[in-house]
Design an enzyme around this catalytic site. Sequence first.
Site, PDB file in Angstrom:
ATOM      1  N   ARG A  53       0.867  -1.176   0.000  1.00 31.42           N
ATOM      2  CA  ARG A  53       0.000   0.000   0.000  1.00 31.42           C
ATOM      3  C   ARG A  53       0.901   1.222   0.000  1.00 31.42           C
ATOM      4  O   ARG A  53       1.584   1.519   0.979  1.00 31.42           O
ATOM      5  CB  ARG A  53      -0.896  -0.010   1.241  1.00 31.42           C
ATOM      6  CG  ARG A  53      -1.854   1.186   1.325  1.00 31.42           C
ATOM      7  CD  ARG A  53      -2.926   1.117   0.262  1.00 31.42           C
ATOM      8  NE  ARG A  53      -4.061   1.974   0.572  1.00 31.42           N
ATOM      9  CZ  ARG A  53      -4.481   2.970  -0.203  1.00 31.42           C
ATOM     10  NH1 ARG A  53      -3.841   3.256  -1.315  1.00 31.42           N
ATOM     11  NH2 ARG A  53      -5.545   3.680   0.122  1.00 31.42           N
ATOM     12  N   GLY A  54       0.906   1.932  -1.118  1.00 32.01           N
ATOM     13  CA  GLY A  54       1.844   3.029  -1.302  1.00 32.01           C
ATOM     14  C   GLY A  54       1.787   4.094  -0.223  1.00 32.01           C
ATOM     15  O   GLY A  54       2.826   4.592   0.225  1.00 32.01           O
ATOM     16  N   THR A  57       3.713   2.470   2.908  1.00 33.24           N
ATOM     17  CA  THR A  57       5.083   1.919   2.902  1.00 33.24           C
ATOM     18  C   THR A  57       5.928   2.293   1.680  1.00 33.24           C
ATOM     19  O   THR A  57       7.067   1.846   1.574  1.00 33.24           O
ATOM     20  CB  THR A  57       5.023   0.381   2.999  1.00 33.24           C
ATOM     21  OG1 THR A  57       4.308  -0.143   1.868  1.00 33.24           O
ATOM     22  CG2 THR A  57       4.344  -0.059   4.283  1.00 33.24           C
ATOM     23  N   LYS A  58       5.375   3.087   0.773  1.00 30.65           N
ATOM     24  CA  LYS A  58       6.107   3.432  -0.444  1.00 30.65           C
ATOM     25  C   LYS A  58       7.463   4.068  -0.153  1.00 30.65           C
ATOM     26  O   LYS A  58       8.477   3.728  -0.776  1.00 30.65           O
ATOM     27  CB  LYS A  58       5.263   4.371  -1.304  1.00 30.65           C
ATOM     28  CG  LYS A  58       5.967   4.928  -2.531  1.00 30.65           C
ATOM     29  CD  LYS A  58       5.042   5.870  -3.291  1.00 30.65           C
ATOM     30  CE  LYS A  58       5.742   6.510  -4.475  1.00 30.65           C
ATOM     31  NZ  LYS A  58       4.827   7.404  -5.226  1.00 30.65           N
ATOM     32  N   GLY A  86       3.908   5.388 -20.511  1.00 28.98           N
ATOM     33  CA  GLY A  86       3.372   4.668 -21.658  1.00 28.98           C
ATOM     34  C   GLY A  86       3.010   3.228 -21.362  1.00 28.98           C
ATOM     35  O   GLY A  86       2.305   2.588 -22.158  1.00 28.98           O
ATOM     36  N   GLU A 120      -4.189  -7.449  -6.566  1.00 32.98           N
ATOM     37  CA  GLU A 120      -2.871  -8.071  -6.723  1.00 32.98           C
ATOM     38  C   GLU A 120      -2.733  -9.286  -5.813  1.00 32.98           C
ATOM     39  O   GLU A 120      -2.218 -10.337  -6.226  1.00 32.98           O
ATOM     40  CB  GLU A 120      -1.770  -7.051  -6.415  1.00 32.98           C
ATOM     41  CG  GLU A 120      -1.651  -5.937  -7.435  1.00 32.98           C
ATOM     42  CD  GLU A 120      -0.711  -4.830  -6.969  1.00 32.98           C
ATOM     43  OE1 GLU A 120      -0.040  -5.028  -5.937  1.00 32.98           O
ATOM     44  OE2 GLU A 120      -0.668  -3.769  -7.628  1.00 32.98           O
TER      45      GLU A 120
END
Length: 207
Positions: A53-54, A57-58, A86, A120
């Site tokens: 989870r950004g 804990t990113k 992209g 995920e």
Amino acid sequence: MISRLFDFMKQSKSIQLNNKHSLDIYTNTYTYHKASSSSSTPKALCDVFINHRGTDTKKTLATLLYDNLKARNLRPFLDYKTLKPGDHIFDHINGAIYTSKVAVTVFSPNYGHSYSCLHELALIMESKKRIIPIFFDIKPSQLDVVIERVRCPDDEIQRFRWALQEARDIVGLMFDSDKGNLSEVVTSASDIIVQRLVELEAEDESV
């Protein structure tokens, strides 16, 4: 056949696990061989998929773990580090999960609020990857799906709850940010990842 080789030393370390037992990792030097995929097998995008989870804990554990694994000449996948402008987000993430050998799931207080994290995790469980959970400021019993039902159909909610239940039953690393040493848990997790990859390589060679 193209092989990727890397050698390094693993120091003996006792790691505290979430079931209050310790896992001793033996000091060893090894060479890891990864063959190129055949035309019928999807090309491996990474060795290790980092599910996290950004917002939690990113900037801490996830990035430090990614950097540690890169330093060991592994190919970790961490969304904001790996994806390029992209790239189709879900195509690359799904492909990385399916072709990776090991997945690290970093559970944290806001994990259950994220559709992407839970999606995920469900793919990881469904594809039967070797999983190394890290419980970051959260206990396994606290894991739950907290996405609003208006945003997610019931069958997806049930799928996510099943994946979380499966994760609760896997021994993992516990980390308390108020008491723990972040560099130690990152090193411990990296050592376990390496051990799992070596085990998987040995299994492949024995087939």
